[in-house]
Write an enzyme that holds these catalytic residues in place. Structure first.
Site, PDB file in Angstrom:
ATOM      1  N   ASP A 167       0.860  -1.190   0.000  1.00  0.00           N
ATOM      2  CA  ASP A 167       0.000   0.000   0.000  1.00  0.00           C
ATOM      3  C   ASP A 167       0.894   1.236   0.000  1.00  0.00           C
ATOM      4  OD1 ASP A 167      -2.329   1.436   0.080  1.00  0.00           O
ATOM      5  OD2 ASP A 167      -2.744   1.094   2.205  1.00  0.00           O
TER       6      ASP A 167
ATOM      7  N   GLU B 263      -6.439   5.238  -8.888  1.00  0.00           N
ATOM      8  CA  GLU B 263      -7.724   5.773  -8.423  1.00  0.00           C
ATOM      9  C   GLU B 263      -8.287   6.853  -9.335  1.00  0.00           C
ATOM     10  OE1 GLU B 263      -9.744   6.689  -4.127  1.00  0.00           O
ATOM     11  OE2 GLU B 263      -7.818   5.710  -4.351  1.00  0.00           O
TER      12      GLU B 263
ATOM     13  N   LYS C 190      -9.572   2.136  -9.271  1.00  0.00           N
ATOM     14  CA  LYS C 190     -10.013   2.289  -7.882  1.00  0.00           C
ATOM     15  C   LYS C 190     -11.102   3.359  -7.809  1.00  0.00           C
ATOM     16  CE  LYS C 190      -7.463   2.073  -3.535  1.00  0.00           C
ATOM     17  NZ  LYS C 190      -6.192   2.434  -2.918  1.00  0.00           N
TER      18      LYS C 190
ATOM     19  N   THR D 113     -13.069   1.035  -3.171  1.00  0.00           N
ATOM     20  CA  THR D 113     -12.371   1.459  -1.969  1.00  0.00           C
ATOM     21  C   THR D 113     -13.300   2.244  -1.044  1.00  0.00           C
ATOM     22  OG1 THR D 113     -10.341   2.544  -1.219  1.00  0.00           O
ATOM     23  CG2 THR D 113     -11.477   3.572  -3.063  1.00  0.00           C
TER      24      THR D 113
ATOM     25  N   PHE E 103     -11.881  -1.144   4.824  1.00  0.00           N
ATOM     26  CA  PHE E 103     -10.872  -0.381   5.567  1.00  0.00           C
ATOM     27  C   PHE E 103     -10.862  -0.738   7.048  1.00  0.00           C
ATOM     28  CE2 PHE E 103      -9.541   3.622   3.012  1.00  0.00           C
ATOM     29  CZ  PHE E 103      -9.389   2.873   1.871  1.00  0.00           C
TER      30      PHE E 103
END
Length: 315
Positions: A16, A89, A125, A149, A171
């Protein structure tokens, strides 16, 4: 055997980070980025020239197109290091616009394909809003795979499964943060650790539901605060882990056992549910943690996207 290698026996490990120069030492399969990670990377001396060079090469294009060129450039560098996929993203400011999200995803994929990267190696994303999930439904039918996400609620996961999304990123750490803050002085860290961690429980519930009902969407736990959360989710399809925590896993040889098991999920006493737009919005609204964290996450990514815009305009 250190914990990172033990974890890789059950789970695909994903890095990440936007810091591709740090990746090789952890040998992750995939890597994920987001606006905040890219912003953090381009502020480092190692990466500033990459930003300047990319902006110079595309000067005169509209700002949003230059931003996408920068995001894809980082993705291309990451793909030189990881054998699998990179997540890139869509601008979080498009989180409530299905058509604009689809258009931006098309552009990102076109940039990767123009650089010789097949779409199988890219995950687009998108925030797990209703509009984002519907954009992913359209993209998946075109063979453009998505990583949904900012996922905090069970209803978001169910809707993603129904939309045929490739992968979701629930998350863990941000859920933990919310419950810890909400409990205040009453929070008992030891009692709420491991399998009792509310973030861990959320991901375990989603994993169990998907495996029970044969939903092929991959579950990738994200946003970890400590190694205990990672260990409690060993066996999850994928886990995306920051370089700091990857280093901690590499430094320990404490045993890790499989905690999430598809065979056990088959026997779990859970019922199938389904959401349309109205029931999805109501279920999300009923979950104060998820409502607050989704809104906060979109705002945070939008702020960092704005900062990246300003950095690009200043060059």
């Amino acid at each position: 055997m250190h914990q990172l290698d033990q974890l890789k026996q059950f789970t695909t490990v994903v890095a990440d980070t936007g810091n591709f120069k740090q990746l090789a030492q952890f040998a992750p399969q995939d890597a994920t980025t987001n606006p905040s990670l890219i912003l953090k990377a381009v502020q480092q001396p190692d990466y500033a020239p990459l930003l300047a060079e990319t902006v110079a090469a595309h000067r005169g294009l509209p700002l949003d197109e230059v931003v996408d060129q920068v995001l894809v450039r980082f993705g291309l560098e990451i793909l030189k290091v990881v054998p699998g996929r990179v997540s890139t993203e869509v601008d979080a400011r498009l989180s409530f616009d299905t058509a604009a999200t689809v258009a931006r995803a098309h552009r990102l994929i076109a940039l990767y394909e123009a650089a010789g990267i097949p779409r199988e190696r890219v995950l687009i994303k998108i925030a797990s809003t209703w509009e984002g999930i519907q954009a992913a439904r359209i993209l998946e039918r075109e063979g453009i795979h998505c990583n949904l996400t900012l996922l905090f609620a069970f209803c978001q996961a169910v809707a993603c499964g129904e939309a045929g999304v490739q992968l979701i990123s629930p998350f863990v750490g941000r859920i933990y943060d919310w419950y810890k803050k909400s409990a205040g002085a009453k929070w008992d860290e030891a009692a709420m650790a491991g399998a009792n961690d509310p973030g861990v429980q959320s991901v375990a519930q989603i994993y169990t539901y998907y495996k029970k009902f044969g939903i092929p969407t991959e579950v990738m736990g994200a946003s970890f605060r400590n190694v205990g959360q990672i260990v409690a989710l060993a066996g999850c399809d994928l886990l995306t882990i920051s370089p700091d925590l990857l280093a901690q896993l590499q430094a320990s040889e404490a045993p890790i056992v499989r905690a999430q098991d598809p065979a056990a999920a088959k026997d779990a006493p859970v019922h199938a549910v389904s959401y349309n737009e109205a029931s999805f919005r109501y279920a999300l609204n009923e979950d104060a943690m998820a409502t607050e964290k989704l809104a906060e996450g979109i705002r945070g990514f939008a702020v960092d996207a704005g900062k990246l815009d300003q950095m690009i305009l200043s060059l």
